[in-house]
Design a protein around this motif. Structure first.
Motif, PDB file in Angstrom:
ATOM      1  N   SER A   1       0.974  -1.296   0.037  1.00 11.61           N
ATOM      2  CA  SER A   1      -0.069   0.068  -0.135  1.00 11.61           C
ATOM      3  C   SER A   1       0.991   1.445  -0.209  1.00 11.61           C
ATOM      4  CB  SER A   1      -0.948  -0.105   1.223  1.00 11.61           C
ATOM      5  OG  SER A   1      -1.587   1.374   1.298  1.00 11.61           O
ATOM      6  N   GLU A   2       0.360   2.352  -0.715  1.00 12.70           N
ATOM      7  CA  GLU A   2       1.110   3.835  -0.429  1.00 12.70           C
ATOM      8  C   GLU A   2       1.253   4.160   0.777  1.00 12.70           C
ATOM      9  OE1 GLU A   2      -0.228   6.488  -3.499  1.00 12.70           O
ATOM     10  OE2 GLU A   2       0.729   5.626  -5.120  1.00 12.70           O
ATOM     11  N   LYS A   3       0.205   3.553   1.763  1.00  8.66           N
ATOM     12  CA  LYS A   3       0.152   4.290   3.100  1.00  8.66           C
ATOM     13  C   LYS A   3       1.755   3.550   3.782  1.00  8.66           C
ATOM     14  CE  LYS A   3      -4.650   4.002   3.728  1.00  8.66           C
ATOM     15  NZ  LYS A   3      -5.863   3.456   4.426  1.00  8.66           N
ATOM     16  N   VAL A   4       2.222   2.528   3.204  1.00 15.29           N
ATOM     17  CA  VAL A   4       3.440   2.177   3.788  1.00 15.29           C
ATOM     18  C   VAL A   4       4.534   2.747   3.490  1.00 15.29           C
ATOM     19  CG1 VAL A   4       5.021   0.198   4.099  1.00 15.29           C
ATOM     20  CG2 VAL A   4       2.482  -0.240   3.786  1.00 15.29           C
ATOM     21  N   TYR A   5       4.662   3.703   2.113  1.00 14.02           N
ATOM     22  CA  TYR A   5       5.508   4.522   1.661  1.00 14.02           C
ATOM     23  C   TYR A   5       5.367   5.715   2.329  1.00 14.02           C
ATOM     24  CZ  TYR A   5       6.101   0.931  -2.154  1.00 14.02           C
ATOM     25  OH  TYR A   5       6.156  -0.037  -2.971  1.00 14.02           O
ATOM     26  N   PHE A   6       4.142   6.049   2.589  1.00 14.24           N
ATOM     27  CA  PHE A   6       3.766   7.355   3.413  1.00 14.24           C
ATOM     28  C   PHE A   6       4.351   7.285   4.753  1.00 14.24           C
ATOM     29  CE2 PHE A   6       1.066   9.387   6.556  1.00 14.24           C
ATOM     30  CZ  PHE A   6       1.172  10.765   6.201  1.00 14.24           C
ATOM     31  N   GLU A   7       4.559   6.125   5.222  1.00 13.56           N
ATOM     32  CA  GLU A   7       4.981   6.058   6.757  1.00 13.56           C
ATOM     33  C   GLU A   7       6.523   5.879   6.676  1.00 13.56           C
ATOM     34  OE1 GLU A   7       3.091   2.322   8.102  1.00 13.56           O
ATOM     35  OE2 GLU A   7       1.205   3.129   8.303  1.00 13.56           O
ATOM     36  N   LEU A   8       7.079   5.431   5.640  1.00 12.83           N
ATOM     37  CA  LEU A   8       8.671   5.381   5.446  1.00 12.83           C
ATOM     38  C   LEU A   8       8.994   6.748   5.437  1.00 12.83           C
ATOM     39  CD1 LEU A   8      11.349   4.028   4.951  1.00 12.83           C
ATOM     40  CD2 LEU A   8      10.789   3.519   2.697  1.00 12.83           C
ATOM     41  N   ILE A   9       8.561   7.701   4.432  1.00 19.49           N
ATOM     42  CA  ILE A   9       8.832   8.786   4.191  1.00 19.49           C
ATOM     43  C   ILE A   9       8.747   9.721   5.309  1.00 19.49           C
ATOM     44  CG2 ILE A   9       8.512  11.043   2.836  1.00 19.49           C
ATOM     45  CD1 ILE A   9      10.013   8.550   1.590  1.00 19.49           C
ATOM     46  N   ASN A  10       7.796   9.451   6.225  1.00 22.38           N
ATOM     47  CA  ASN A  10       7.292  10.277   7.527  1.00 22.38           C
ATOM     48  C   ASN A  10       8.446  10.012   8.363  1.00 22.38           C
ATOM     49  OD1 ASN A  10       5.186  11.997   7.355  1.00 22.38           O
ATOM     50  ND2 ASN A  10       4.121  10.842   9.134  1.00 22.38           N
TER      51      ASN A  10
ATOM     52  N   GLU B   1      10.977  12.935  10.022  1.00 19.26           N
ATOM     53  CA  GLU B   1      10.906  13.036  11.602  1.00 19.26           C
ATOM     54  C   GLU B   1      12.344  12.499  12.108  1.00 19.26           C
ATOM     55  OE1 GLU B   1       7.599  10.674  12.740  1.00 19.26           O
ATOM     56  OE2 GLU B   1       6.213  12.195  11.919  1.00 19.26           O
ATOM     57  N   GLY B   2      13.535  12.015  11.149  1.00 18.55           N
ATOM     58  CA  GLY B   2      14.482  11.678  11.490  1.00 18.55           C
ATOM     59  C   GLY B   2      14.657  10.200  12.648  1.00 18.55           C
ATOM     60  N   GLN B   3      13.697   9.475  12.388  1.00 21.26           N
ATOM     61  CA  GLN B   3      13.477   8.393  13.162  1.00 21.26           C
ATOM     62  C   GLN B   3      14.044   7.120  12.478  1.00 21.26           C
ATOM     63  OE1 GLN B   3       9.658   7.753  14.971  1.00 21.26           O
ATOM     64  NE2 GLN B   3       9.134   9.766  15.062  1.00 21.26           N
ATOM     65  N   THR B   4      15.317   6.822  12.455  1.00 19.68           N
ATOM     66  CA  THR B   4      15.924   5.953  11.808  1.00 19.68           C
ATOM     67  C   THR B   4      15.447   4.456  12.121  1.00 19.68           C
ATOM     68  OG1 THR B   4      17.857   7.400  11.892  1.00 19.68           O
ATOM     69  CG2 THR B   4      18.307   5.058  10.995  1.00 19.68           C
ATOM     70  N   HIS B   5      15.340   4.200  13.450  1.00 24.90           N
ATOM     71  CA  HIS B   5      14.877   2.717  13.698  1.00 24.90           C
ATOM     72  C   HIS B   5      13.601   2.484  13.093  1.00 24.90           C
ATOM     73  CE1 HIS B   5      14.638  -0.925  16.000  1.00 24.90           C
ATOM     74  NE2 HIS B   5      13.343  -0.519  16.567  1.00 24.90           N
ATOM     75  N   LYS B   6      12.596   3.512  13.068  1.00 20.90           N
ATOM     76  CA  LYS B   6      11.165   3.533  12.888  1.00 20.90           C
ATOM     77  C   LYS B   6      11.349   3.010  11.198  1.00 20.90           C
ATOM     78  CE  LYS B   6       6.604   5.350  12.676  1.00 20.90           C
ATOM     79  NZ  LYS B   6       5.823   6.577  13.163  1.00 20.90           N
TER      80      LYS B   6
END
Length: 368
Positions: free
Chosen positions: A245-254, A258-263
């Motif tokens: 889902s594009e939502k997964v790409y959205f979460e990755l770019i977010n 936000e600088g959250q490397t682990h996430k």
């Protein structure tokens, strides 16, 4: 038995060819003005219509109802040409007919006057595969052919065609077809076939086609086969195509913004799980970032390009997090590196993790 969609919806006139306006307009005008050249090179990636256009042009000249821009598709000549079975419109695969003797045999045949057709055509697919000697023989063959013979060389690697052959041909370059054009085409097909299908499912089939109309039709066929007689949902399309889902790409770019490397690393692990095709995932991530660039430059362009309301909402939300267009340029550049690494069989998760690290560094740098 039903015909596969790739065969049933293969164009039979130039007006139906998708995404190749320069090619179709040029052939149309040359045909109308009776100024067709005797040799053409059609170059471009697979599935963009090279052989199809070759067949159409041959049918335009040889349809039983006479020379016409709109071959009937029903006469004996048209049927044989469009099925690749015509004796006088011959299709040869240079991958298996690549030697000098193969070309010499073709050269002997072209001097026999056509019986059923008005113009003989030799359509040579994968023309770049000819050996050195065969290429020289082909050069001599096309220099002064009989007036009732024309040649079409199709290739995915134009740079491998000898310059001496190219200088004697008119070359047309076939574009990768925009996914929106393929979406429109698939939308019409599902209506014709009475197939129930979500818009997002058609978008998925178009986006993972990599610019190939044939791929988009095969993707639709795959989805139809997967669901049977049921409605094709977006979730069905993702499963059948092995996409996410594009939502997964959205979460990755977010996570990157936000600088959250682990996430972000966890997002990548989630995207690649279950053995999904890394090539498709990387292409779609590149497309997502490119769409984000469009949103950053102008939200009005998104409406012009037929983005859905949910897509526009996601992209505009993330647009607010971008401090500089340089970040997106960097991310697109890093994605090119990921694609290159994938071609070298490097681990896709490692490549994407490196993309994340580089992108976060770019975000931090451009915040200063």
């Amino acid at each position: 038995m039903k015909q596969p969609l790739t065969i049933k919806y293969r164009p039979k006139k130039l007006a139906d060819v998708i995404g190749q306006d320069v090619v179709t307009k040029s052939f149309t005008n040359a045909f109308k003005n009776n100024s067709m050249h005797h040799a053409y090179i059609l170059a471009g990636q697979f599935g963009t219509g090279k052989t199809t256009v070759g067949r159409i042009v041959a049918a335009m000249e040889n349809c039983d109802k006479g020379r016409t821009l709109n071959p009937c598709g029903k006469c004996t000549n048209c049927k044989e040409i469009f099925s690749g079975k015509s004796f006088e419109v011959q299709e040869k695969d240079a991958a298996s007919n690549r030697g000098i003797e193969d070309i010499r045999n073709i050269n002997k045949e072209i001097y026999h006057c056509p019986i059923n057709c008005r113009t003989k055509y030799i359509i040579l697919d994968e023309a770049h595969r000819l050996t050195g000697g065969a290429a020289e023989a082909a050069l001599k063959m096309i220099e002064e052919p009989p007036e009732f013979v024309k040649f079409i060389f199709a290739t995915t690697e134009l740079h491998r065609i000898k310059d001496t052959i190219r200088s004697r041909c008119i070359t047309f370059k076939f574009n990768k077809v925009d996914w929106r054009s393929m979406y429109t085409n698939l939308n019409q097909i599902v209506k014709n076939e009475n197939i129930e299908c979500d818009d997002e499912a058609l978008s998925i089939a178009s986006k993972v086609a990599k610019g190939s109309v044939r791929n988009s039709l095969q993707n639709l066929q795959t989805m139809v086969n997967y669901v049977g007689n049921k409605k094709i949902t977006a979730e069905d399309a993702k499963k059948a195509m092995g996409t996410v889902s594009e939502k997964v790409y959205f979460e990755l770019i977010n996570s990157i913004f936000e600088g959250q490397t682990h996430k972000a690393f966890l997002n990548i692990n989630s995207i690649l799980k279950d053995g999904k095709d890394a090539g498709i995932i990387i292409d779609n991530l590149y497309l997502y970032i490119n769409n984000l660039m469009i949103a950053f430059l102008s939200k009005d362009k998104m409406k012009d390009l037929n983005f859905s309301e949910s897509e526009i909402k996601r992209y505009l939300y993330q647009k607010k997090q971008i401090t500089s267009g340089e970040v997106l340029c960097d991310m697109l550049s890093y994605m090119v590196d990921v694609s290159k690494g994938l071609k070298l069989n490097m681990n896709p998760e490692v490549l994407l993790n490196q993309f994340v690290v580089n992108s976060i560094i770019s975000v931090i740098k451009n915040k200063k």
